[in-house]
Design an enzyme around this catalytic site. Structure first.
Site, PDB file in Angstrom:
ATOM      1  N   ARG A   1      -7.637  -2.364 -19.689  1.00  0.00           N
ATOM      2  CA  ARG A   1      -6.287  -2.717 -20.427  1.00  0.00           C
ATOM      3  C   ARG A   1      -6.141  -3.966 -21.045  1.00  0.00           C
ATOM      4  NH1 ARG A   1      -2.290  -2.660 -18.002  1.00  0.00           N
ATOM      5  NH2 ARG A   1      -2.827  -2.490 -15.819  1.00  0.00           N
TER       6      ARG A   1
ATOM      7  N   TYR B   1     -11.408   2.463 -24.203  1.00  0.00           N
ATOM      8  CA  TYR B   1     -11.323   2.557 -22.791  1.00  0.00           C
ATOM      9  C   TYR B   1     -10.112   2.729 -22.368  1.00  0.00           C
ATOM     10  CZ  TYR B   1     -13.584   1.313 -18.295  1.00  0.00           C
ATOM     11  OH  TYR B   1     -14.029   1.342 -17.330  1.00  0.00           O
TER      12      TYR B   1
ATOM     13  N   LYS C   1      -0.738   5.496 -19.388  1.00  0.00           N
ATOM     14  CA  LYS C   1       0.003   4.757 -18.908  1.00  0.00           C
ATOM     15  C   LYS C   1       1.126   4.812 -20.357  1.00  0.00           C
ATOM     16  CE  LYS C   1      -2.035   3.172 -15.529  1.00  0.00           C
ATOM     17  NZ  LYS C   1      -1.622   3.548 -14.187  1.00  0.00           N
TER      18      LYS C   1
ATOM     19  N   HIS D   1       5.129   4.287 -11.405  1.00  0.00           N
ATOM     20  CA  HIS D   1       3.629   4.351 -11.221  1.00  0.00           C
ATOM     21  C   HIS D   1       3.479   4.517  -9.607  1.00  0.00           C
ATOM     22  CE1 HIS D   1       0.166   1.174 -11.342  1.00  0.00           C
ATOM     23  NE2 HIS D   1      -0.121   2.504 -11.634  1.00  0.00           N
TER      24      HIS D   1
ATOM     25  N   SER E   1      -2.202  -3.137  -8.362  1.00  0.00           N
ATOM     26  CA  SER E   1      -3.617  -2.848  -8.146  1.00  0.00           C
ATOM     27  C   SER E   1      -4.226  -3.495  -6.931  1.00  0.00           C
ATOM     28  CB  SER E   1      -4.042  -3.325  -9.555  1.00  0.00           C
ATOM     29  OG  SER E   1      -3.904  -4.714  -9.719  1.00  0.00           O
TER      30      SER E   1
ATOM     31  N   CYS F   1      -4.541  -2.430  -4.012  1.00  0.00           N
ATOM     32  CA  CYS F   1      -3.760  -2.015  -2.615  1.00  0.00           C
ATOM     33  C   CYS F   1      -4.671  -0.880  -2.083  1.00  0.00           C
ATOM     34  CB  CYS F   1      -2.465  -2.019  -2.816  1.00  0.00           C
ATOM     35  SG  CYS F   1      -1.772  -3.509  -3.153  1.00  0.00           S
TER      36      CYS F   1
ATOM     37  N   ASP G   1      -1.341   8.392  -9.280  1.00  0.00           N
ATOM     38  CA  ASP G   1      -1.037   7.227  -9.941  1.00  0.00           C
ATOM     39  C   ASP G   1       0.559   7.293 -10.687  1.00  0.00           C
ATOM     40  OD1 ASP G   1      -1.810   4.865 -11.301  1.00  0.00           O
ATOM     41  OD2 ASP G   1      -1.968   6.007 -13.187  1.00  0.00           O
TER      42      ASP G   1
ATOM     43  N   ARG H   1     -15.038   3.311 -13.639  1.00  0.00           N
ATOM     44  CA  ARG H   1     -14.039   4.715 -13.425  1.00  0.00           C
ATOM     45  C   ARG H   1     -14.718   5.811 -13.247  1.00  0.00           C
ATOM     46  NH1 ARG H   1      -8.473   3.194 -13.045  1.00  0.00           N
ATOM     47  NH2 ARG H   1      -8.437   0.899 -13.336  1.00  0.00           N
TER      48      ARG H   1
HETATM   49  O1  TSX Z   1      -7.387   1.095   0.428  1.00  0.00           O
HETATM   50  C1  TSX Z   1      -7.161   0.494   1.238  1.00  0.00           C
HETATM   51  N1  TSX Z   1      -6.240   0.704   2.103  1.00  0.00           N
HETATM   52  C2  TSX Z   1      -5.543   1.916   1.830  1.00  0.00           C
HETATM   53  C3  TSX Z   1      -6.076   3.220   2.648  1.00  0.00           C
HETATM   54  C4  TSX Z   1      -5.490   4.224   2.533  1.00  0.00           C
HETATM   55  N2  TSX Z   1      -8.068  -0.840   1.235  1.00  0.00           N
HETATM   56  C5  TSX Z   1      -9.162  -1.210   0.180  1.00  0.00           C
HETATM   57  C6  TSX Z   1      -8.399  -1.946  -0.802  1.00  0.00           C
HETATM   58  C7  TSX Z   1      -9.078  -2.466  -1.938  1.00  0.00           C
HETATM   59  C8  TSX Z   1      -8.691  -1.027  -3.122  1.00  0.00           C
HETATM   60  C9  TSX Z   1      -7.924  -1.614   2.460  1.00  0.00           C
HETATM   61  N3  TSX Z   1      -8.323  -2.801   2.672  1.00  0.00           N
HETATM   62  C10 TSX Z   1      -7.053  -1.298   3.299  1.00  0.00           C
HETATM   63  C11 TSX Z   1      -6.165   0.060   3.261  1.00  0.00           C
HETATM   64  O2  TSX Z   1      -5.520   0.132   4.203  1.00  0.00           O
HETATM   65  N4  TSX Z   1      -7.034  -2.325   4.496  1.00  0.00           N
HETATM   66  C12 TSX Z   1      -7.849  -3.088   3.870  1.00  0.00           C
HETATM   67  C13 TSX Z   1      -8.399  -4.487   4.572  1.00  0.00           C
HETATM   68  C14 TSX Z   1      -9.397  -4.069   5.768  1.00  0.00           C
HETATM   69  C15 TSX Z   1     -11.005  -3.971   5.089  1.00  0.00           C
HETATM   70  C16 TSX Z   1     -11.767  -3.769   6.250  1.00  0.00           C
HETATM   71  C17 TSX Z   1     -11.480  -3.524   7.186  1.00  0.00           C
HETATM   72  C18 TSX Z   1     -10.130  -3.254   7.863  1.00  0.00           C
HETATM   73  C19 TSX Z   1      -8.987  -3.768   6.745  1.00  0.00           C
HETATM   74  N5  TSX Z   1     -12.269  -3.252   8.284  1.00  0.00           N
HETATM   75  C20 TSX Z   1     -13.738  -3.600   8.405  1.00  0.00           C
HETATM   76  O3  TSX Z   1     -14.232  -4.078   7.473  1.00  0.00           O
HETATM   77  C21 TSX Z   1     -14.543  -2.887   9.616  1.00  0.00           C
HETATM   78 MN    MN Z   2      -2.301   2.977 -11.988  1.00  0.00          MN
END
Ligand code: TSX
Ligand code: MN
Length: 580
Positions: A67, A206, A215, A235, A257, A259, A282, A374
């Site tokens: 975007r 895109y 959006k 959102h 984004s 998370c 979304d 994507r």
């Molecule tokens: O999506 C994530 N969530 C929500 C899941 C339902 N991610 C990925 C974020 C990028 C898009 C996460 N990353 C989450 C999470 O709850 N927590 C983390 C941080 C994290 C990364 C790796 C590990 C633990 C926590 N563990 C190992 O690598 C073994």
């Molecule tokens: Mn979105």
């Protein structure tokens, strides 16, 4: 064929302006879809994937990968109605500019007319629209993401539908060979006219720039429509959670984004007997029912998810959803004709064709897939799709979850003290940037309600609209705030995240049912530290960090000027009293 005179007139106007070689009214049949896909294969826009049934890879132009927020405009009649978080230009001026760009922009191409419905076909909360586009790629993607064709056409009223005009901005002269990804990045503009319920998008093929249903309509125009009509466009993901006793509650969740919103939307819980089902990943359109409860529908029919990072560990259900009948953009291609992206497997394949179409090996410095690569897929293929996915009335919401990505300061989990405090938490949401977005990594960015790029009117008015939702006859759902991303002194994540996030949801569940005691603090109701592993670290409140947070919030709130609701200043005042 089209009986609607108003639509007919608009099509003629746009045909005169854009000068396409032909016009095709999209009806939504399988044959029509197959013909469009074949056209994309013939033009080499789509590469059929030998290893994945009925699935295709598209590689975009390298300058058309995400975007473009600096080219996105809200052209409301009054500048102050767009507010400090949106680009604005006078609507008359911008319309002239866009008409200049669209003039003759579809020469040598077909103009597709795509009637579509956002939301279940029989829902009173759904809204109809029509997109005119010169991109077959857009049409086949819209077929995944919305309800297109004849049923939507029948719903179009005279005049009262949303109009979306899109061109890749690359007219073809006689005999000129088309590129595999036509676009015009230099002249790309995504322009919204909220009072006219129109979107004009030029130059990009895109995602959110080109699929105007997502959006542009379902968030930017819909926020402004909902404000006038008394409903909310957010959102947000929507999930149904079932406990071991078989009871069910629905939650919505807004996250910036990076998370993992789609991962939470399709969660595989680690607690025995718990189940999470997906209504949406979304966007949520929410309205108040006659029962005083908040109800939500997903206006979308599919998922347009980030591929990079999706793996059996992070989201097995997304991988099952895209096993077949899926479109991919800017992922890597394997030797045997399948897709790959960073994170999909622990060990990368020995040789790939990267998203730019070049040879790639594990020694290569660049990423094989673009970080914003994507997949597009119909929600129908999701193995954990909620049975109420298409319920006309939507699903009743028991709790609203906000969140952000913060390595310090913000505890794992808390409940807002009141609706007003919850709105304050939403408005104060900020998140650390990751490598997936452009700009510096680890920088803190404010993203109120995760709506910063998507609110179609003045953000301070949007805060006020949220505050106004509270009424005595309504059963306000409790608001929660989560942060899965706290780090310890060694820079390691404290909370395991992913499937273990069900523990946080279980705590919310028990709070909603009044079955759980909590610690009342200035930050909200916090879980007792003993109830969570590493609770000392996950629920620590550090005075100096919160002093800094208060200062930062004060500076941010000031940017909204006179329109900033007093109630949110009051909430910040209470926080300051607690920490200074
Ligand atoms: O999506 C994530 N969530 C929500 C899941 C339902 N991610 C990925 C974020 C990028 C898009 C996460 N990353 C989450 C999470 O709850 N927590 C983390 C941080 C994290 C990364 C790796 C590990 C633990 C926590 N563990 C190992 O690598 C073994
Ligand atoms: Mn979105």
């Amino acid at each position: 064929m089209i009986q609607n005179e108003y639509l007919q007139k608009w099509i003629e106007e746009m045909r005169t302006l854009c000068q396409p070689d032909s016009v095709q009214i999209i009806t939504g049949t399988d044959e029509e879809n197959q013909q469009l896909i074949q056209k994309l294969v013939d033009k080499k826009t789509f590469i059929p994937l030998k290893k994945r049934q009925n699935s295709y890879l598209a590689r975009s132009n390298v300058d058309d990968v995400a975007r473009v927020e600096d080219r996105t405009f809200i052209c409301s009649n009054i500048k102050d109605d767009a507010g400090p978080t949106n680009n604005w230009a006078p609507p008359d001026e911008m319309r002239k500019k866009m008409e200049g760009l669209f003039k003759g922009s579809m020469r040598g191409r077909t103009m597709y007319v795509v009637p579509y419905c956002m939301g279940p076909l029989k829902s009173p909360w759904s809204r109809v629209a029509c997109t005119i586009t010169d991109s077959a790629y857009v049409v086949v993607n819209m077929r995944m993401m919305t309800r297109i064709g004849d049923p939507a056409l029948q719903m179009l009223g005279n005049n009262d539908f949303v109009k979306c005009l899109h061109s890749v901005g690359k007219p073809l002269e006689k005999g000129q060979q088309d590129s595999t990804w036509p676009c015009n990045p230099k002249d790309t503009y995504i322009v919204h006219f909220p009072e006219k319920k129109e979107v004009w998008s030029f130059g990009s093929g895109y995602g959110g720039n080109a699929l105007l249903n997502k959006k542009c309509f379902a968030l930017r125009l819909a926020t402004s429509m909902g404000r006038k009509e008394g409903w909310m466009a957010e959102h947000m993901l929507i999930i149904g959670v079932t406990n071991p006793q078989g009871e069910k509650k629905y939650f919505t969740g807004a996250f910036p984004s990076a998370c993992g919103k789609t991962n939470l939307a399709m969660l595989t819980p680690t607690l025995p007997g718990w189940k999470v089902e997906c209504v949406g990943d979304d966007i949520a359109w929410m309205h108040w029912g006659d029962d005083g409860r908040l109800w939500a529908i997903n206006p979308e029919a599919g998922f347009f998810g980030v591929a990079s990072g999706t793996s059996p560990k992070t989201n097995i259900n997304a991988l099952k959803t895209i096993e077949k009948n899926a479109f991919f953009a800017n992922v890597a291609l394997t030797e045997d004709g399948d897709v790959w992206w960073e994170g999909l497997t622990d060990v990368p394949p020995k040789h790939l064709i990267d998203w730019k179409g070049k040879d790639w090996t594990p020694e290569s410095k660049e990423k094989a897939a673009h970080p914003n690569s994507r997949f597009t897929v119909s929600a129908k293929q999701c193995p954990v799709l909620d049975p109420n996915f298409e319920a006309p009335q939507g699903v009743p919401i028991s709790g609203i979850i906000f969140g952000g990505r913060r390595s310090t300061t913000v505890p794992l989990l808390r409940q807002a003290l009141s609706w007003q405090h919850g709105v304050f938490l939403g408005a104060g949401t900020s998140s650390e940037t990751t490598a997936a977005a452009k700009g510096a990594v680890g920088e803190l960015r404010h993203d109120p309600f995760s709506m910063l790029p998507f609110c179609g009117y003045n953000m301070a008015d949007y805060f006020a609209f949220w505050l106004q939702q509270e009424k005595p006859e309504r059963k306000m759902p409790p608001i929660f705030f989560v942060n899965w991303f706290l780090k310890d002194k060694d820079g390691k994540f404290i909370w395991p995240g992913f499937g273990d996030n069900i523990q946080a949801i279980k705590w919310m569940w028990d709070r909603i049912d009044n079955k759980k005691e909590a610690e009342k603090t200035a930050l909200g109701f916090l879980p007792k530290k003993e109830e969570f592993p590493r609770g000392d670290e996950l629920f620590a409140i550090r005075k100096e960090e919160w002093q800094k947070e208060c200062d930062d919030l004060q500076n941010y709130f000031k940017t909204f000027g006179q329109k900033m609701p007093k109630e949110l200043w009051d909430e910040l005042g209470k926080l300051k009293v607690a920490f200074f």
